[in-house]
Motif scaffolding. Structure first.
Motif, PDB file in Angstrom:
ATOM      1  N   THR A 547      -8.673  12.395   7.371  1.00 59.22           N
ATOM      2  CA  THR A 547      -8.219  11.030   7.600  1.00 59.22           C
ATOM      3  C   THR A 547      -6.821  10.947   7.012  1.00 59.22           C
ATOM      4  O   THR A 547      -6.335  11.907   6.416  1.00 59.22           O
ATOM      5  N   ASN A 548      -6.185   9.788   7.157  1.00 59.16           N
ATOM      6  CA  ASN A 548      -4.853   9.656   6.603  1.00 59.16           C
ATOM      7  C   ASN A 548      -4.870   9.409   5.111  1.00 59.16           C
ATOM      8  O   ASN A 548      -3.817   9.335   4.487  1.00 59.16           O
ATOM      9  N   THR A 549      -6.058   9.271   4.552  1.00 61.53           N
ATOM     10  CA  THR A 549      -6.155   9.109   3.117  1.00 61.53           C
ATOM     11  C   THR A 549      -6.411  10.485   2.529  1.00 61.53           C
ATOM     12  O   THR A 549      -7.415  11.130   2.821  1.00 61.53           O
ATOM     13  N   CYS A 604       9.333  -6.649  -6.823  1.00 61.90           N
ATOM     14  CA  CYS A 604       9.039  -7.521  -5.684  1.00 61.90           C
ATOM     15  C   CYS A 604       7.922  -6.946  -4.819  1.00 61.90           C
ATOM     16  O   CYS A 604       7.307  -7.657  -4.042  1.00 61.90           O
ATOM     17  N   PHE A 605       7.706  -5.633  -4.948  1.00 64.26           N
ATOM     18  CA  PHE A 605       6.604  -4.942  -4.279  1.00 64.26           C
ATOM     19  C   PHE A 605       6.654  -4.956  -2.759  1.00 64.26           C
ATOM     20  O   PHE A 605       5.619  -4.834  -2.097  1.00 64.26           O
ATOM     21  N   HIS A 606       7.860  -5.050  -2.205  1.00 66.16           N
ATOM     22  CA  HIS A 606       7.978  -4.840  -0.761  1.00 66.16           C
ATOM     23  C   HIS A 606       7.486  -3.427  -0.445  1.00 66.16           C
ATOM     24  O   HIS A 606       6.857  -3.183   0.585  1.00 66.16           O
ATOM     25  N   CYS A 607       7.795  -2.496  -1.357  1.00 69.24           N
ATOM     26  CA  CYS A 607       7.406  -1.100  -1.157  1.00 69.24           C
ATOM     27  C   CYS A 607       5.897  -0.954  -1.075  1.00 69.24           C
ATOM     28  O   CYS A 607       5.370  -0.254  -0.211  1.00 69.24           O
ATOM     29  N   GLN A 608       5.204  -1.659  -1.949  1.00 66.13           N
ATOM     30  CA  GLN A 608       3.741  -1.547  -1.987  1.00 66.13           C
ATOM     31  C   GLN A 608       3.142  -2.019  -0.668  1.00 66.13           C
ATOM     32  O   GLN A 608       2.177  -1.454  -0.163  1.00 66.13           O
ATOM     33  N   ARG A 609       3.766  -3.065  -0.100  1.00 64.90           N
ATOM     34  CA  ARG A 609       3.248  -3.600   1.160  1.00 64.90           C
ATOM     35  C   ARG A 609       3.384  -2.608   2.289  1.00 64.90           C
ATOM     36  O   ARG A 609       2.521  -2.511   3.156  1.00 64.90           O
ATOM     37  N   VAL A 610       4.514  -1.894   2.324  1.00 62.94           N
ATOM     38  CA  VAL A 610       4.757  -1.052   3.493  1.00 62.94           C
ATOM     39  C   VAL A 610       4.180   0.351   3.361  1.00 62.94           C
ATOM     40  O   VAL A 610       4.058   1.057   4.357  1.00 62.94           O
ATOM     41  N   CYS A 611       3.847   0.784   2.165  1.00 62.52           N
ATOM     42  CA  CYS A 611       3.399   2.170   2.024  1.00 62.52           C
ATOM     43  C   CYS A 611       2.165   2.426   2.861  1.00 62.52           C
ATOM     44  O   CYS A 611       1.136   1.770   2.660  1.00 62.52           O
ATOM     45  N   PRO A 612       2.220   3.377   3.807  1.00 59.30           N
ATOM     46  CA  PRO A 612       1.066   3.617   4.663  1.00 59.30           C
ATOM     47  C   PRO A 612      -0.130   4.212   3.910  1.00 59.30           C
ATOM     48  O   PRO A 612      -1.226   4.245   4.437  1.00 59.30           O
TER      49      PRO A 612
ATOM     50  N   THR B  77       1.646   7.745   9.806  1.00 59.67           N
ATOM     51  CA  THR B  77       0.809   6.674  10.378  1.00 59.67           C
ATOM     52  C   THR B  77       1.518   5.367  10.680  1.00 59.67           C
ATOM     53  O   THR B  77       1.323   4.801  11.732  1.00 59.67           O
ATOM     54  N   ALA B  78       2.331   4.861   9.771  1.00 54.43           N
ATOM     55  CA  ALA B  78       2.838   3.497  10.016  1.00 54.43           C
ATOM     56  C   ALA B  78       4.336   3.352   9.818  1.00 54.43           C
ATOM     57  O   ALA B  78       4.864   2.277  10.027  1.00 54.43           O
ATOM     58  N   GLY B  79       5.042   4.439   9.424  1.00 54.56           N
ATOM     59  CA  GLY B  79       6.468   4.317   9.158  1.00 54.56           C
ATOM     60  C   GLY B  79       7.227   3.754  10.350  1.00 54.56           C
ATOM     61  O   GLY B  79       8.111   2.910  10.195  1.00 54.56           O
ATOM     62  N   ASN B  80       6.889   4.197  11.538  1.00 60.12           N
ATOM     63  CA  ASN B  80       7.664   3.759  12.707  1.00 60.12           C
ATOM     64  C   ASN B  80       7.378   2.305  13.068  1.00 60.12           C
ATOM     65  O   ASN B  80       8.203   1.649  13.693  1.00 60.12           O
ATOM     66  N   TYR B  81       6.223   1.783  12.668  1.00 58.84           N
ATOM     67  CA  TYR B  81       5.951   0.368  12.941  1.00 58.84           C
ATOM     68  C   TYR B  81       6.869  -0.522  12.106  1.00 58.84           C
ATOM     69  O   TYR B  81       7.372  -1.539  12.576  1.00 58.84           O
ATOM     70  N   HIS B  82       7.050  -0.110  10.825  1.00 54.53           N
ATOM     71  CA  HIS B  82       7.939  -0.896   9.969  1.00 54.53           C
ATOM     72  C   HIS B  82       9.365  -0.766  10.460  1.00 54.53           C
ATOM     73  O   HIS B  82      10.120  -1.733  10.497  1.00 54.53           O
ATOM     74  N   ALA B  83       9.709   0.458  10.866  1.00 51.30           N
ATOM     75  CA  ALA B  83      11.055   0.683  11.391  1.00 51.30           C
ATOM     76  C   ALA B  83      11.269  -0.176  12.630  1.00 51.30           C
ATOM     77  O   ALA B  83      12.338  -0.773  12.799  1.00 51.30           O
ATOM     78  N   ARG B  84      10.279  -0.263  13.466  1.00 52.99           N
ATOM     79  CA  ARG B  84      10.419  -1.023  14.706  1.00 52.99           C
ATOM     80  C   ARG B  84      10.788  -2.473  14.431  1.00 52.99           C
ATOM     81  O   ARG B  84      11.650  -3.038  15.087  1.00 52.99           O
ATOM     82  N   ARG B  85      10.120  -3.077  13.452  1.00 52.59           N
ATOM     83  CA  ARG B  85      10.447  -4.473  13.128  1.00 52.59           C
ATOM     84  C   ARG B  85      11.866  -4.575  12.591  1.00 52.59           C
ATOM     85  O   ARG B  85      12.623  -5.482  12.954  1.00 52.59           O
ATOM     86  N   ARG B  86      12.226  -3.629  11.746  1.00 56.13           N
ATOM     87  CA  ARG B  86      13.575  -3.625  11.170  1.00 56.13           C
ATOM     88  C   ARG B  86      14.614  -3.494  12.275  1.00 56.13           C
ATOM     89  O   ARG B  86      15.616  -4.203  12.290  1.00 56.13           O
TER      90      ARG B  86
END
Lengths: 686, 153, 290
Positions: A547-549, A604-612, B77-86
């Motif tokens: 899995t991705n985890t 601000c934890f923007h990073c935490q939100r986006v980390c896949p 998995t999700a990097g390109n989704y965030h990039a897409r919005r940006r």
């Protein structure tokens, strides 16, 4: 001050035909910070690598750029070479002047200019490279397997046979899963329990498998190599240590009317019960909802009711007061093998995305059953001792109609996928039926017959050619009770005519969906799943059991509908991955991970939100007295996969991705101005 | 193209797993394409910051390509989704500022799409060549720009 | 406003807060005030001149204010959005601030503007406001005044710019950015600009040219707008604070329009509603991607 060594490869004629390698080397020699710049025929060869090692030693190089093929080809090769010369491998990078230059251009002048510039980018980057060290994290070399069906059993045995301990958690009172409910398996018509029970016993007796049945995963914390799992051992109301499986309690129980889940509601059981005779472990469970004693207690009875089991037990193993227990296990890897359930056809759906079929009378017409129910009828240990009998009146059906694709492949019902096994088991059912009821007629309404495995098509043909199953291509619009028979209204698309027939029993081949509660489990594990609940694999082609985890693997029908051989293969594959993970005492990871600068991070934890990967935690920065100064982000090196999305999301760039830091990328972009012809552009080089 | 004709400089920010590999495949397949593009490798489109594109223009790029994995295929998995919005914000916003969004190509190129990469390279080069040099951007350092001088956008 | 003075005094006397951040009348108009003594609560006012967004003072960067202790803050609806943003982004805990919401009838462009509001004097953001009664508030004071008039300056300028061909638009912004002297007033006054080290100040590498020519200024203002996307509370303080008169509010207004059109999101005064930048949908728009 940088002392970069540049090595321009001819790659035989591959590069040299279009790019003037000597000129490239000469121009790059003029770049500030380049101490050595040569060209050579085959850099990846032994003499080529020796050139690099020699130059590192003689010229005291601080970095190496090999302008040659794609780094996907030889980055490892050259990094190993520089490592051999005592240089940190991360000071070596490649410029792609073959796939991205010599092979796609004809103009020698332009190609040479481009190659020079591409190499200059990488030179500027390498000047800012840092000596990264591999990250080692300690690892608990025990595995958790969730689900004790055939996939879970196989995975557990493989890991345990590989000398590592396994904790196997199964929510039912016995392991075995749906395979233990089957009568015979395709394409060999092996008796399912005969081939399964030896594995079940082996699992139970294996010294490296800790089996927790009638248990569920309560919570999971941690990360790869270091998971802490809390498991709820539900109370059987029996003392497992004292019970010897004699069954006296079961004989004594006065309630014999509870529907038997193992027999899919077709048979009955007692309140204290063992799901099936070959259950592993052979320890009963008291079903508190139907047990007279517990029901009496719930109603506030002054005197204890019944308790006949306790009286009958010679070992004093009945333990009415035993409650659920939570235990904690530490593991390094997890395999999800929770299997499937059949979609329920009726209006009540566990998954709100699914819709049922009212038109087939399932639940109202007792002789309309699903595939697992047919298996129980056919099974020698089933409620009818293996005789195919109608649930309504116990008579033998002379005509059985099988409907394929009930729920599957139907966007209107919310299920677009094919459940893969139904064509095969319907063919099997027609054959089992024919073998038991010689004069019976099986009719199958199909859309396609999918029999792609080894021996599968031959098996499927046997049902038609040898056992007289009649296959009609079309769907059935309605089933209706007509006295004692069921009227089947279908359509034959190959003849182009409606078909109406009478049936004594109808078997629906229903969709294979993940277990109820799978999404809750997946969320506990931070594993992603699709809209049906199937666990998502890391890559559908090349990473089917991961899995991705990091550290969590998947096997069997919980990932997609699949049959027994594929589930077993997947389980062994997952076990191999786990054993590979466990092959070292410490887990070594590529150091291209993100690092937070705690001074600069504003929390601000923007990073935490986006980390896949959920690799970012919160870290409290405290002063010497323990007072909280600020809470900042922190990257877990064990989980971070190095995508850099956090860095782009961070407004102040307080988190940087090693290997692709801002300085490195900036240096490459900056080098755009340099034409490589010794003439400064307006604005000049930096 | 004559040697006196304008040849655009194009910077390409691509993800390692899909587009870079796709470009490798174009090379292995010997698909010929324009020489104007300079690839800068990133691990994922998620790592690509709009500042890279701005800086590329400042450093002389006339056009930019940004390319990565198709949605749902991101290696991470999700990097390109965030990039897409940006990129969506970026694309719409620069138009407002008067920067012609035709100078930038955003694309999804998978590891098996060598030909698509070649097409992106060639199309972008042709398009930017027609738009002309982006000197107007670099020249913003000079004051007195106002007064009818063509910014060469 | 009697209610406000009384509430502030009570909060200070009871020790519920250590400072009340509000507005007072100054020599050239309304200005922020930090009341720490109960008696000074008399200074607090609220009227149509109270245009400033006081949420900027809640940022941890303003250590000298943070050191005063737990604050109460006077907020209009637009200000409440900014406070919600700070809470959303872990800069402030909800329980660490007392929000004194005021029912608002609009404010003037400048804090010195006396007299009733007209389309010429009212701030650009007020017309059509849907948050005149701040929802994020511990106390809600004042009667709801009539709705403010609508200013048309910004929307007219916006429409004008959008009609221009690309080259003309570029010239327009080049002119604007040439006037910027990089005083960073826009950054200092913005409540959502709380980075400990602003990207402008990063020198290794220097992404944003610090030189105040049009090119350096363009990269700064562009980046500022990008970093505020989905976060800007549309208070227009940046524009008000700019000594060079740059139409900075336009940039954020455009960005807010893009976020609204593309991602169906408007910045909320509910701290639990997350920003769309940092989230994604499988079906996000991508028609511009080849």
């Amino acid at each position: 001050m940088s002392r970069i060594g540049v090595f321009v490869c001819h790659c035989g004629e591959n590069i040299a035909r279009t790019v003037d390698c000597a000129a490239v080397a000469k121009r790059l020699a003029e770049l500030p910070g380049v101490a050595h710049s040569v060209d050579y025929k085959y850099m990846c060869s032994d003499p080529g690598q020796a050139l690099i090692k020699q130059a590192i030693a003689e010229k005291g190089l601080t970095g190496v750029v090999v302008a040659a093929c794609s780094p996907h080809m030889h980055e490892k090769t050259f990094r190993r070479a520089v490592s051999g010369a005592g240089m940190n491998p991360h000071f070596c990078e490649m410029a792609n002047i073959r796939e991205h230059c010599s092979w796609i251009h004809e103009d020698r002048v332009k190609a040479t200019d481009k190659a020079t510039q591409l190499a200059s980018f990488i030179v500027e980057k390498v000047k800012r490279n840092r000596p990264l060290q591999p990250i080692h994290i300690p690892i608990e070399r025990r595995a958790l397997v969730i689900g004790g069906g055939i996939a879970g059993i196989q995975a557990s045995l493989d890991i345990a046979d590989g000398n590592r301990e396994v904790v196997l958690v199964e929510k039912e009172p016995s392991i075995g899963g749906h395979m233990s409910q089957l009568s015979e398996t395709f394409p060999t018509l092996d008796c399912s329990q005969c081939i399964l029970t030896p594995r079940m016993v082996e699992t139970y007796q294996h010294e490296r498998i800790r089996l927790h049945t009638y248990s569920e995963v309560e919570s999971v914390e941690g990360y790869i190599g270091n998971f802490t799992v809390r498991i709820r051992k539900k109370s059987r109301s029996i003392d497992e240590e004292k019970c010897n499986g004699c069954g006296a309690c079961i004989q004594a129980c006065p309630n014999r009317k509870s529907p038997n889940e193992f027999d899919t509601g077709l048979g009955k059981r007692t309140s204290v019960y063992v799901p099936f005779p070959q259950a592993v472990p052979n320890i009963p469970v008291i079903d508190r909802a139907s047990c007279l004693f517990f029901r009496g207690r719930a109603k506030g009875a002054k005197k204890d009711v019944c308790k006949k089991c306790e009286a009958a037990c010679g070992k004093g193993a009945i333990a009415f007061d035993r409650e659920d227990r939570i235990i904690e296990e530490k593991v390094g890897a997890i395999i999800i093998a929770t299997g499937y359930q059949l979609y329920s056809i009726g209006k009540e759906q566990a998954n709100p995305a699914f819709k049922g079929y009212g038109e087939y009378g399932y639940g109202t017409i007792p002789d309309v059953i699903d595939g697992l129910q047919f298996e129980r009828l056919a099974s020698a240990s089933g409620p009818t001792a293996g005789k195919i009998l109608r649930p309504s009146d116990g008579k033998e059906p002379k005509r059985i109609v099988f409907l394929q694709c009930i729920g599957s492949r139907d966007p209107a019902k919310g299920i677009q996928f094919c459940s893969k096994i139904c064509c095969m088991y319907v063919a099997k059912h027609t054959m089992l039926y024919k073998h038991k009821v010689h004069g019976g007629q099986a009719t199958v309404f199909f859309m396609d017959v999918r029999a792609a495995g080894k021996g599968y098509d031959e098996f499927s043909r046997r049902a038609i050619e040898e056992d007289g199953a009649r296959y009609i291509r079309g769907r059935v619009s309605k089933l209706e009770r007509d006295g004692e028979v069921i009227k089947v209204y279908g359509y034959d698309t190959l003849n182009g005519a409606p078909v109406v027939m009478d049936a004594d029993m109808v078997v629906l081949a229903t969709a294979m969906v993940p277990q109820t509660g799978i999404s809750t489990l997946a969320q506990k594990l931070s594993v992603s799943y699709d809209r049906y609940g199937f666990i998502n694999e890391a890559h559908p082609k090349l990473r089917p059991v991961e899995t991705n985890t990091a550290g969590i693997f998947v096997a069997g029908a919980c990932q997609a509908p699949r049959d027994i051989p594929d589930s077993v293969s997947m389980a062994s594959a997952a076990a191999a991955k786990v054993l590979g993970l466990f092959s070292n005492e410490k887990l070594e990871r590529e150091p291209s991970v993100a690092v937070v600068n705690r001074e600069l991070c504003t929390g601000c934890f923007h990073c935490q939100r986006v980390c896949p990967y959920g690799a970012i935690d919160r870290f409290e920065v405290k002063d010497r007295k323990g007072a909280l100064l600020k809470t900042v982000a922190e990257v877990n090196k064990g989980i971070c996969q190095g995508c850099g999305t956090c860095q782009a999301a961070c407004p102040s760039k307080s988190v940087e991705l090693e290997g692709f830091t801002d300085e490195q990328v900036f240096a490459e972009i900056n080098a755009l101005e340099w034409t490589g012809q010794g003439v400064s552009d307006e604005g000049g080089r930096r | 193209m004559t040697s006196t004709g304008f040849e655009p400089k194009i910077a390409a920010f691509v993800c390692n797993w899909c587009t870079y590999t796709g470009a490798d495949l174009a090379g292995t397949s010997r698909i010929q394409m324009a020489t104007n593009v300079r690839i800068i490798r990133l691990p994922c489109t998620g790592r690509i910051d709009p500042l890279f594109i701005i800086k590329a223009f400042e450093r002389g790029a006339d056009g930019v390509i940004v390319s990565g994995c198709h949605p749902a295929d991101c290696h991470y998995t999700a990097g390109n989704y965030h990039a897409r919005r940006r990129f969506t914000l970026f694309n719409d916003f620069i138009e407002f500022l008067g920067i012609d969004s035709r100078r930038i190509t955003f694309s999804w190129v998978s590891a098996s799409e060598g030909q698509k990469w070649a097409d992106i390279v060639n199309d972008t080069t042709a398009r930017v060549r027609e738009l002309g040099p982006f000197s107007g951007y670099r020249d913003l350092v000079r004051s007195g720009l106002t007064g009818g001088q063509d910014a060469g956008t | 406003m009697r209610e406000l003075k009384d509430l502030a005094r009570r909060l200070l006397e009871e020790g519920a807060v250590k400072v009340v951040i509000g507005y007072e009348e100054g020599p050239v108009g309304v200005r922020p005030v930090f009341v720490t003594r109960p008696a000074d609560a008399e200074k607090l006012v609220f009227n149509s001149k109270c245009v400033q967004n006081l949420a900027a003072y809640l940022s941890r960067r303003r250590g000298h204010i943070a050191r005063l202790g737990k604050p109460a803050i006077v907020v209009k609806g637009c200000d409440a959005r900014a406070v919600a943003g700070l809470i959303r982004e872990s800069q402030l805990k909800r329980e660490d601030v007392v929000m004194i919401g005021i029912r608002c009838g609009g404010v003037s462009l400048q804090p010195s503007e006396e007299g009733p509001l007209t389309p010429a004097t009212v701030a650009d953001r007020c017309g059509g406001c849907e948050s005149r009664e701040p929802k994020l508030a511990d106390h809600l004071l004042g009667a709801l005044p009539p709705a403010p008039p609508k200013a048309t300056r910004m929307s007219e300028l916006m429409a004008q710019i959008e009609k221009m061909p690309v080259a003309e638009r570029f010239r327009f912004w080049a002119e604007q950015f040439e006037r910027c002297v990089r005083c960073n007033a826009c950054r200092e006054v913005c409540p959502m600009c709380f980075c400990e080290r602003c990207i402008q100040d990063k020198s290794q590498p220097q992404w944003i040219e610090t030189s105040p020519h049009a090119r350096g200024n363009l990269s700064w203002h562009f980046t500022h707008a990008m970093h505020l996307a989905g976060r800007c509370s549309s208070c227009d303080e940046c524009q008000r604070a700019c000594p060079a008169g740059l139409p900075l509010g336009l940039l954020n207004r455009k960005m807010a329009e893009i976020v609204r059109n593309r991602f169906e999101y408007q910045v909320s005064d509910d701290p639990t509603v997350p920003s769309p930048i940092g989230a994604f949908k499988q079906q996000d728009p991508q028609e511009f991607i080849k």
